[in-house]
Design a protein around this motif. Structure first.
Motif, PDB file in Angstrom:
ATOM      1  N   GLN A   1     -10.379  -4.844  -0.668  1.00 14.16           N
ATOM      2  CA  GLN A   1     -11.041  -3.687  -1.503  1.00 14.16           C
ATOM      3  C   GLN A   1      -9.814  -2.592  -0.998  1.00 14.16           C
ATOM      4  N   ARG A   2      -8.618  -2.984  -0.715  1.00  5.91           N
ATOM      5  CA  ARG A   2      -7.554  -1.803  -0.540  1.00  5.91           C
ATOM      6  C   ARG A   2      -6.929  -1.196  -1.953  1.00  5.91           C
ATOM      7  N   ILE A   3      -6.957  -2.343  -2.912  1.00  6.02           N
ATOM      8  CA  ILE A   3      -6.581  -1.948  -4.083  1.00  6.02           C
ATOM      9  C   ILE A   3      -7.519  -2.514  -5.247  1.00  6.02           C
ATOM     10  N   ARG A   4      -7.555  -1.876  -6.554  1.00  5.27           N
ATOM     11  CA  ARG A   4      -8.376  -2.549  -7.570  1.00  5.27           C
ATOM     12  C   ARG A   4      -7.386  -2.582  -8.809  1.00  5.27           C
ATOM     13  N   ARG A   5      -7.835  -3.561  -9.770  1.00  8.09           N
ATOM     14  CA  ARG A   5      -6.819  -3.604 -11.034  1.00  8.09           C
ATOM     15  C   ARG A   5      -7.679  -2.956 -12.131  1.00  8.09           C
TER      16      ARG A   5
ATOM     17  N   THR B   1      -5.934   3.484   4.532  1.00 10.66           N
ATOM     18  CA  THR B   1      -4.939   2.782   5.150  1.00 10.66           C
ATOM     19  C   THR B   1      -3.375   3.259   4.871  1.00 10.66           C
ATOM     20  N   ALA B   2      -3.072   3.443   3.626  1.00 10.96           N
ATOM     21  CA  ALA B   2      -1.632   3.803   3.041  1.00 10.96           C
ATOM     22  C   ALA B   2      -1.293   5.166   3.873  1.00 10.96           C
ATOM     23  N   GLU B   3      -2.116   6.132   3.802  1.00  6.60           N
ATOM     24  CA  GLU B   3      -1.921   7.330   4.619  1.00  6.60           C
ATOM     25  C   GLU B   3      -1.449   7.186   6.226  1.00  6.60           C
ATOM     26  N   ASP B   4      -2.121   6.149   6.716  1.00  5.67           N
ATOM     27  CA  ASP B   4      -1.638   5.768   8.145  1.00  5.67           C
ATOM     28  C   ASP B   4      -0.470   5.364   8.284  1.00  5.67           C
TER      29      ASP B   4
ATOM     30  N   GLU C   1     -10.461   3.530   0.236  1.00  2.70           N
ATOM     31  CA  GLU C   1     -10.159   2.659   1.601  1.00  2.70           C
ATOM     32  C   GLU C   1      -8.749   2.438   1.646  1.00  2.70           C
ATOM     33  N   GLY C   2      -8.010   1.936   0.516  1.00  3.23           N
ATOM     34  CA  GLY C   2      -6.634   1.713   0.605  1.00  3.23           C
ATOM     35  C   GLY C   2      -5.672   3.032   0.583  1.00  3.23           C
ATOM     36  N   THR C   3      -6.127   3.912   0.101  1.00  6.69           N
ATOM     37  CA  THR C   3      -5.565   5.287   0.272  1.00  6.69           C
ATOM     38  C   THR C   3      -5.511   5.857   1.914  1.00  6.69           C
TER      39      THR C   3
ATOM     40  N   LEU D   1       0.738  -1.308   0.032  1.00  8.69           N
ATOM     41  CA  LEU D   1      -0.073   0.064  -0.069  1.00  8.69           C
ATOM     42  C   LEU D   1       1.087   1.335   0.073  1.00  8.69           C
ATOM     43  N   ALA D   2       2.217   1.230   0.782  1.00  7.14           N
ATOM     44  CA  ALA D   2       2.845   2.387   0.915  1.00  7.14           C
ATOM     45  C   ALA D   2       3.473   2.615  -0.331  1.00  7.14           C
ATOM     46  N   THR D   3       3.952   1.790  -1.118  1.00 11.50           N
ATOM     47  CA  THR D   3       4.705   1.732  -2.456  1.00 11.50           C
ATOM     48  C   THR D   3       3.535   2.468  -3.362  1.00 11.50           C
ATOM     49  N   LEU D   4       2.354   1.945  -3.654  1.00 11.18           N
ATOM     50  CA  LEU D   4       1.284   2.407  -4.481  1.00 11.18           C
ATOM     51  C   LEU D   4       1.225   3.830  -4.163  1.00 11.18           C
ATOM     52  N   TYR D   5       0.975   4.204  -2.757  1.00 11.57           N
ATOM     53  CA  TYR D   5       0.826   5.583  -2.466  1.00 11.57           C
ATOM     54  C   TYR D   5       1.925   6.635  -2.795  1.00 11.57           C
ATOM     55  N   ARG D   6       3.186   5.963  -2.527  1.00 10.38           N
ATOM     56  CA  ARG D   6       4.491   6.988  -3.080  1.00 10.38           C
ATOM     57  C   ARG D   6       4.190   7.221  -4.309  1.00 10.38           C
ATOM     58  N   ASN D   7       3.832   6.131  -5.063  1.00  9.34           N
ATOM     59  CA  ASN D   7       3.831   6.258  -6.659  1.00  9.34           C
ATOM     60  C   ASN D   7       2.916   7.299  -7.116  1.00  9.34           C
TER      61      ASN D   7
END
Lengths: 432, 458
Positions: free
Chosen positions: A359-363, A377-380, A373-375, A320-326
């Motif tokens: 449901q944290r990421i989708r394709r 969590t990633a923010e945390d 929702e994933g964003t 999640l953190a990787t996708l967020y930073r991206n």
């Protein structure tokens, strides 16, 4: 019919009583890291037993117990002397003392056999549970209370019962002292009761219990019962009271299961019964092995599961953190291979699948993006990471380019703090 | 069920009265046996067991230094299931099931497995080493006992030899088995001598050895493998329960005599060889003297003698040394008292006062007076009282001055309250050396503390 009172009642009773007695005292040996002292004593009471017998020429429990208790105390003192004067480790000191005494005992037994005395070196090891046949077994339950029946009670069983009562009284009356002496001998001494004398008192009881159990179950089972139930309990609980209780339950179960395993299982294959004391020892080992593997808190399995859980939650955090930073850097959405590379996993499928299911990421096509929702969590996670970086630079005085690694580990195990600075040491925004 | 009862009664019926008269062998037979002239087999057994003792004594040193003594105990007990399973397995696939090499391979495998189990318990649970060793020892042995009883009851005809592994039976060994045992022992001994340097460095400082580039792990493994070899080789002669003592007792006994490793190895090997020789010899000569027990007791006698009589570490030497120091201190107290009360005559009432203060018993007080008289510090005066000689007064003066010096030092340098110094000073004053006294004087002078003048001479 598997249970024949005339054959099985007394062996079973003797095995259970011996297990309970040794298991109870073993708890304190284990805590004082003196388990091998139990081994040493159970070997070295042998000459005490034989000498007492030769002097008094009687096998009364009192004579036997006296001889063995003296031998037990002599062992403890000798080990202390060898340790102090020989400047060797306690293990070697014990080994020297008990093997010399045991050899003496073996030799004395061989000599005593010349005079047709019924002490057999083999029985010392295996015991003779099987010989406790109840010749006076009553025809009905009502017959139990007649004088003749009671007189037919084997001496070994009576001795063991008395020994168990004495040991229970010892532990209950001196519980506080025993506990303190086991956990903090110095404090015990400063509080005014000598932990050394508690030690000797415990050893006297171990020696007496060893001898009481000796004739019936043999020295190998004594050692196993001094150590295994207590060790099993130690892996199941963290409180002394419950440890003792669990060890007593384990000891009883071990004795019963072990005894019937010896008498029944060989029958399935049309074989004669095997040695019951050995079988009880094996069962105690099996129970301990199962505990080592499956104990809820200290077991190997639960530790493996716990590690796998942490590893998978760390992997999820990393994803999640990787996708967020991206996304934060406004780059293109990441493909499977890019993600695999970034979170250093050659097979990210399982973790991707779980993230999609939660449901944290989708394709999207062959890329993956965060859901709202994933964003969150990633923010945390990012917030924890950057707050740690901030703290490490600001408060711990670590250079900004040296804090990422530490923050990367700490972010997984910290609760989210409520408030804090807005930017991290690298000038990046700390999400709130 | 009746079958079970019958079996029970049968197997535990009183044993037939054997021929157990203790006939003492003549002196000639004793000499013949011990000088290896009593037949091929007996001589082989004695030489083989002595070699085994030598090897065990040498390797035992390293087991002791690596603190593995009790690990060896677990190892030897853990061989029993291997022996019995090898017996069953050999019978199953149809080879001679009493073949000693097959049994020893089984023993090695299960012994090593036992040691591995101890390590696994230590690594994966919170149980300590003592518990881990005890668990493996008893449970493995229990497994062995179960199989043994199974073999004895279900295939009793050919199980005779297995029992010998528990208590050992050197006298009944065959020449071939003795050769096997002696070969293993020799090989282990040669390996130990070749690796002496590696073993010593790993035993004394494994961290340093690792930094210095020694393969500590492999060296440790070789050491353990040699222990396993010797243990397995000794099973037949000494037995599972006592074989461990061949590895423990000789080095511990030798430890009393020396602090040097090379000498320790030699002495320990000698003690081992000696006990092997006598053990096997005596058990061959006399009936009902199991070799294992006699070997251990021979080593035990050497051990007890070492414990008592060794010149530096021995109990007697240490007790004497302590008593001498105590005597010297007591004498000093008496002389100090005489000096401080400024009278060279010690009346009996003064003597008893000092004795009471110091907590001396009456006999000890008279020993103190004798000690002083012998050293010319005290003599009988004309009136029958004890009188301190000039030398004694000088000694008293010195002790008293040492007392003051140390007291001053503690007060001015160690910041201890004047009311608290007396107790520790009472002990230190007797052991201050000449150079330390000089140092104290100059240190006190630097602080400007008054130093009492030297009345007692140097």
């Amino acid at each position: 019919m598997y249970f024949d009172p005339a054959l099985d009642l007394f062996p079973l009773l003797a095995a259970s009583l011996a297990s309970l007695c040794c298991g109870l005292l073993g708890n304190f040996l284990l805590l004082r890291k003196q388990s091998m002292m139990g081994d040493a004593i159970s070997h070295s009471v042998l000459p005490g037993l034989v000498i007492a017998f030769l002097i008094a020429s009687s096998r009364s429990p009192f004579v036997m117990l006296t001889g063995a208790t003296i031998a037990g105390i002599v062992t403890v003192i000798l080990v202390e002397v060898v340790k102090r004067f020989g400047k060797v480790e306690p293990g070697a000191a014990m080994g020297v003392v008990f093997s010399i005494l045991f050899a003496l005992g073996v030799l004395l037994i061989e000599q005593a056999a010349v005079r047709h005395i019924d002490l057999d070196a083999d029985c010392v090891l295996h015991g003779q549970l099987e010989t406790l046949v109840w010749f006076g077994a009553p025809e009905s339950i009502m017959g139990l209370w007649s004088i003749e029946t009671l007189q037919a009670f084997p001496r070994q069983v009576t001795t063991l019962a008395i020994m168990l009562i004495l040991s229970l009284a010892f532990v209950i009356v001196l519980f506080k002292e025993l506990r303190l002496a086991a956990f903090d001998p110095e404090l015990a001494t400063t509080l005014g009761f000598s932990s050394t004398s508690m030690h000797y008192l415990l050893m006297i009881f171990v020696a007496a219990a060893t001898v009481a159990s000796f004739e019936a179950v043999g020295s190998i089972l004594v050692i196993a019962m001094l150590i295994c139930p207590a060790a099993t309990a130690r892996l199941l609980t963290d409180r002394l009271r419950s440890q003792i209780l669990v060890s007593l339950i384990t000891a009883t179960i071990t004795a019963i299961v072990g005894y019937f395993a010896a008498t029944i299982i060989p029958g399935w294959f049309d074989r004669d019964t095997v040695n019951a004391a050995g079988s009880i020892t094996v069962v105690s080992g099996i129970i301990l092995t199962l505990t080592i593997l499956f104990s809820p808190r200290h077991g190997v399995l639960s530790r493996v599961i716990r590690r796998a859980r942490v590893a998978s939650s760390v992997a999820m955090d990393d994803l999640l953190a990787t996708l967020y930073r991206n996304e934060e850097q406004g780059m293109n959405a990441m493909t499977r291979d890019e993600i695999a590379n970034a979170i250093m996993r050659s097979n990210p499928e399982a973790i991707l699948k779980r993230a999609i299911k939660n449901q944290r990421i989708r394709r999207e096509g062959n890329t993956y993006v965060l859901t709202p929702e994933g964003t969150r969590t990633a923010e945390d996670i990012i917030r924890r990471h950057r707050l740690w970086e901030h703290y490490l630079v600001d408060k711990a005085g670590i250079a900004p380019d040296h804090v990422h690694g530490a923050a990367e580990r700490l972010e997984h195990v910290t609760p989210v703090p409520p408030a804090g600075p807005q930017t991290d040491p690298h000038g990046k925004n700390i999400p709130s | 069920m009746s079958l079970r009862t019958a079996n029970l009664l049968q197997s535990h019926s009183p044993r037939s009265i054997q021929d157990v008269t203790d006939e003492l062998p003549s002196f000639g037979v004793v000499v013949e046996t011990l000088t290896l002239q009593a037949g091929y087999n007996t001589s082989m057994v004695i030489v083989g067991t002595a070699l085994l003792g030598l090897a065990a004594g040498i390797i035992g040193v390293f087991a002791l230094l690596r603190k593995r003594s009790l690990m060896t105990d677990a190892l030897s007990h853990a061989t029993l299931p291997g022996i019995t399973l090898a017996f069953l397995f050999a019978g199953f696939i149809g080879i001679e099931s009493k073949s000693v090499p097959v049994l020893l391979v089984g023993a090695t495998l299960s012994g090593v497995f036992g040691v591995v189990c101890v390590q696994l318990i230590l690594r994966h649970t919170r149980l300590r080493e003592d518990a881990a060793i005890g668990i493996v020892l008893s449970v493995f042995f229990g497994v062995g006992i179960v199989f043994l009883s199974y073999i004895q009851k279900n295939a009793p005809s050919d199980s005779g030899g297995l029992n010998h592994f528990i208590y050992g039976q050197a006298a009944t060994m065959q020449a071939g088995d003795v050769v096997l045992m002696a070969t293993i022992a020799l090989a282990a001994m040669v390996a130990t001598i070749l690796f002496l340097k590696e073993f010593s460095i790993v035993c004394f400082n494994d961290a340093f050895a690792r930094v210095d580039g020694w393969p500590v792990g492999s060296v440790d493994l070789i050491m353990m493998a040699l222990v396993v070899l010797v243990t397995v080789a000794g099973l037949q002669a000494v037995g599972i329960i006592l074989v461990v003592s061949m590895l423990i007792i000789p080095p511990v006994a030798a430890r009393f005599w020396t602090d040097r490793l090379a000498l320790l190895v030699v002495l320990s090997g000698l003690i081992g060889a000696l006990s092997g020789y006598f053990g096997a010899g005596i058990s061959a000569l006399y009936p009902r003297k199991p070799a294992g027990a006699v070997i251990v007791l021979t080593a035990g006698v050497v051990f007890v003698l070492s414990l008592l009589l060794a010149p530096k570490r021995g109990v007697v030497a240490q007790v004497i040394r302590r008593f001498k120091v105590r005597l010297k201190i007591a004498g000093d107290h008496l002389l100090e008292h005489a000096f401080e009360s400024n009278s060279s005559t010690l009346s009996s009432s003064t003597l008893s006062t000092v004795a009471q203060e110091q907590g001396w018993s009456k006999p000890f007080a008279s020993v103190v007076r004798m000690h002083l008289k012998r050293n010319g510090m005290l003599r009988k005066s004309h009136s029958g009282c004890s009188e301190v000689t000039d030398a004694g007064m000088k000694r008293g003066a010195r002790v008293s001055r040492n007392h003051t010096l140390w007291e001053q030092y503690l007060v001015s340098y160690a910041d201890i309250a004047p009311s608290h110094v007396d107790w520790s000073v009472d002990k230190v004053e007797h052991v201050l050396s000449e150079s330390l006294v000089n140092e104290l004087e100059s240190a006190l002078l630097r602080r400007g503390v008054h130093v009492p003048e030297n009345q007692g001479g140097s």
